[in-house]
Scaffold this motif. Structure first.
Motif, PDB file in Angstrom:
ATOM      1  N   ILE A  15       0.833  -1.049  -0.082  1.00  0.00           N
ATOM      2  CA  ILE A  15      -0.062  -0.098   0.127  1.00  0.00           C
ATOM      3  C   ILE A  15       0.653   1.261  -0.004  1.00  0.00           C
ATOM      4  O   ILE A  15       0.604   2.189  -0.810  1.00  0.00           O
ATOM      5  N   PHE A  16       1.946   1.216   0.577  1.00  0.00           N
ATOM      6  CA  PHE A  16       2.871   2.393   0.670  1.00  0.00           C
ATOM      7  C   PHE A  16       3.625   2.437  -0.394  1.00  0.00           C
ATOM      8  O   PHE A  16       3.605   3.561  -1.120  1.00  0.00           O
ATOM      9  N   LEU A  17       3.866   1.592  -1.302  1.00  0.00           N
ATOM     10  CA  LEU A  17       4.752   1.653  -2.415  1.00  0.00           C
ATOM     11  C   LEU A  17       3.651   2.101  -3.559  1.00  0.00           C
ATOM     12  O   LEU A  17       4.010   2.818  -4.615  1.00  0.00           O
ATOM     13  N   ILE A  18       2.432   2.010  -3.329  1.00  0.00           N
ATOM     14  CA  ILE A  18       1.300   2.360  -4.571  1.00  0.00           C
ATOM     15  C   ILE A  18       0.866   3.973  -3.999  1.00  0.00           C
ATOM     16  O   ILE A  18       0.735   4.669  -4.832  1.00  0.00           O
ATOM     17  N   VAL A  19       0.879   4.123  -2.850  1.00  0.00           N
ATOM     18  CA  VAL A  19       0.405   5.511  -2.334  1.00  0.00           C
ATOM     19  C   VAL A  19       1.543   6.475  -2.571  1.00  0.00           C
ATOM     20  O   VAL A  19       1.316   7.752  -2.842  1.00  0.00           O
ATOM     21  N   ARG A  20       2.894   6.017  -2.070  1.00  0.00           N
ATOM     22  CA  ARG A  20       3.892   7.162  -2.015  1.00  0.00           C
ATOM     23  C   ARG A  20       4.153   7.978  -3.725  1.00  0.00           C
ATOM     24  O   ARG A  20       4.145   9.362  -3.314  1.00  0.00           O
ATOM     25  N   PRO A  21       4.117   7.182  -4.626  1.00  0.00           N
ATOM     26  CA  PRO A  21       4.029   8.135  -5.779  1.00  0.00           C
ATOM     27  C   PRO A  21       2.827   8.984  -6.044  1.00  0.00           C
ATOM     28  O   PRO A  21       3.042  10.099  -6.924  1.00  0.00           O
ATOM     29  N   ARG A  22       1.718   8.767  -5.764  1.00  0.00           N
ATOM     30  CA  ARG A  22       0.363   9.360  -6.146  1.00  0.00           C
ATOM     31  C   ARG A  22       0.466  10.754  -4.952  1.00  0.00           C
ATOM     32  O   ARG A  22      -0.368  11.506  -5.465  1.00  0.00           O
ATOM     33  N   TYR A  23       1.042  10.439  -4.056  1.00  0.00           N
ATOM     34  CA  TYR A  23       0.891  11.786  -3.009  1.00  0.00           C
ATOM     35  C   TYR A  23       2.573  12.155  -2.706  1.00  0.00           C
ATOM     36  O   TYR A  23       2.874  11.991  -1.491  1.00  0.00           O
ATOM     37  N   PRO A  24       3.084  12.956  -3.602  1.00  0.00           N
ATOM     38  CA  PRO A  24       4.592  13.208  -3.489  1.00  0.00           C
ATOM     39  C   PRO A  24       4.571  14.367  -2.511  1.00  0.00           C
ATOM     40  O   PRO A  24       5.505  14.600  -1.552  1.00  0.00           O
ATOM     41  N   ARG A  25       3.448  15.023  -1.985  1.00  0.00           N
ATOM     42  CA  ARG A  25       3.603  16.316  -1.152  1.00  0.00           C
ATOM     43  C   ARG A  25       3.690  15.678   0.173  1.00  0.00           C
ATOM     44  O   ARG A  25       4.162  16.257   1.315  1.00  0.00           O
ATOM     45  N   ALA A  26       2.969  14.497   0.508  1.00  0.00           N
ATOM     46  CA  ALA A  26       2.927  13.897   1.823  1.00  0.00           C
ATOM     47  C   ALA A  26       4.395  13.056   1.968  1.00  0.00           C
ATOM     48  O   ALA A  26       4.933  13.151   3.009  1.00  0.00           O
ATOM     49  N   TYR A  27       4.991  12.714   0.915  1.00  0.00           N
ATOM     50  CA  TYR A  27       6.012  11.805   1.131  1.00  0.00           C
ATOM     51  C   TYR A  27       7.362  12.318   0.590  1.00  0.00           C
ATOM     52  O   TYR A  27       8.536  11.859   1.078  1.00  0.00           O
ATOM     53  N   ASN A  28       7.487  13.430   0.236  1.00  0.00           N
ATOM     54  CA  ASN A  28       8.532  14.048  -0.312  1.00  0.00           C
ATOM     55  C   ASN A  28       8.307  15.679  -0.430  1.00  0.00           C
ATOM     56  O   ASN A  28       8.535  16.313  -1.165  1.00  0.00           O
ATOM     57  N   VAL A  29       8.248  16.198   0.987  1.00  0.00           N
ATOM     58  CA  VAL A  29       7.832  17.647   1.095  1.00  0.00           C
ATOM     59  C   VAL A  29       8.897  18.292   0.605  1.00  0.00           C
ATOM     60  O   VAL A  29       8.653  19.342   0.266  1.00  0.00           O
ATOM     61  N   ARG A  30      10.039  18.016   0.849  1.00  0.00           N
ATOM     62  CA  ARG A  30      11.416  18.826   0.468  1.00  0.00           C
ATOM     63  C   ARG A  30      11.620  19.187  -1.124  1.00  0.00           C
ATOM     64  O   ARG A  30      11.973  20.175  -1.526  1.00  0.00           O
TER      65      ARG A  30
END
Length: 181
Positions: free
Chosen positions: A49-64
């Motif tokens: 689930i994390f691997l699927i969600v991570r690219p779809r929500y970059p603001r949450a997982y890659n804020v910088r």
């Protein structure tokens, strides 16, 4: 009106009387297998689930990388689905401190320490399990010994010299992380 009493205690007592006073035991290896099955599948599902969600929500997982004021060189490389796991452990601490802050450096140092402790446990079991497994069994004990029980410290008698291997393992287990950190 008279009290009925503890029904569960009565049922348990009745079970023991019917089964020769022996409580059924689940083999240790079966417990470990069930634990890995339940928690391993939970981990696998959540990680997918994390691997699927991570690219779809970059603001949450890659804020910088998404907020211009926080942008840095380290955040520009998204590293794909799984390559980031390898990369995160090999970024120099100075670069991590400069780009991500002290809290990230301390967190990753804690994660490395946990990995090292787990690795030390695995390495200790590589030589402890054969030492325990070659211990002579108690002739009065049940012949039905589980595989994991056979290679555990519970299989070694108190007067056996194999107990000293546990002391050596304890020193290795406590000294090695201090050496690396």
């Amino acid at each position: 009106m008279e009290e009925i009493g503890d029904v569960s205690g009565f049922v348990h007592q009745r079970y023991l009387e019917e089964n020769n006073d022996e409580v059924p035991k689940t083999p240790t290896s079966q417990v470990v297998e069930d634990t890995f099955l339940v928690y391993g599948s939970i981990f696998a599902i959540l990680f997918l689930i994390f691997l699927i969600v991570r690219p779809r929500y970059p603001r949450a997982y890659n804020v910088r990388n998404t907020v211009p004021e926080l942008n840095c060189e380290l955040a520009k490389d998204t590293l794909g689905s799984l390559r980031w796991i390898y990369r995160v452990f090999f970024i120099p601490e100075d670069e991590m401190l400069q780009n991500c802050g002290l809290d990230t450096v301390i967190y990753l140092r804690f994660m490395r320490y946990g990995f090292l402790v787990a690795l030390m446990g695995i390495l200790n079991s590589i030589y402890l399990m054969p030492i325990y497994g070659t211990s002579p069994t108690d002739p009065t004990a049940s012949l039905d010994i589980d595989g994991l029980d056979k290679v555990s410290l519970g299989n070694v008698s108190e007067s056996d010299n194999r107990v000293y291997a546990t002391i050596i393992a304890a020193y290795i287990f406590s000294d090695m992380p201090c050496f690396f950190f």
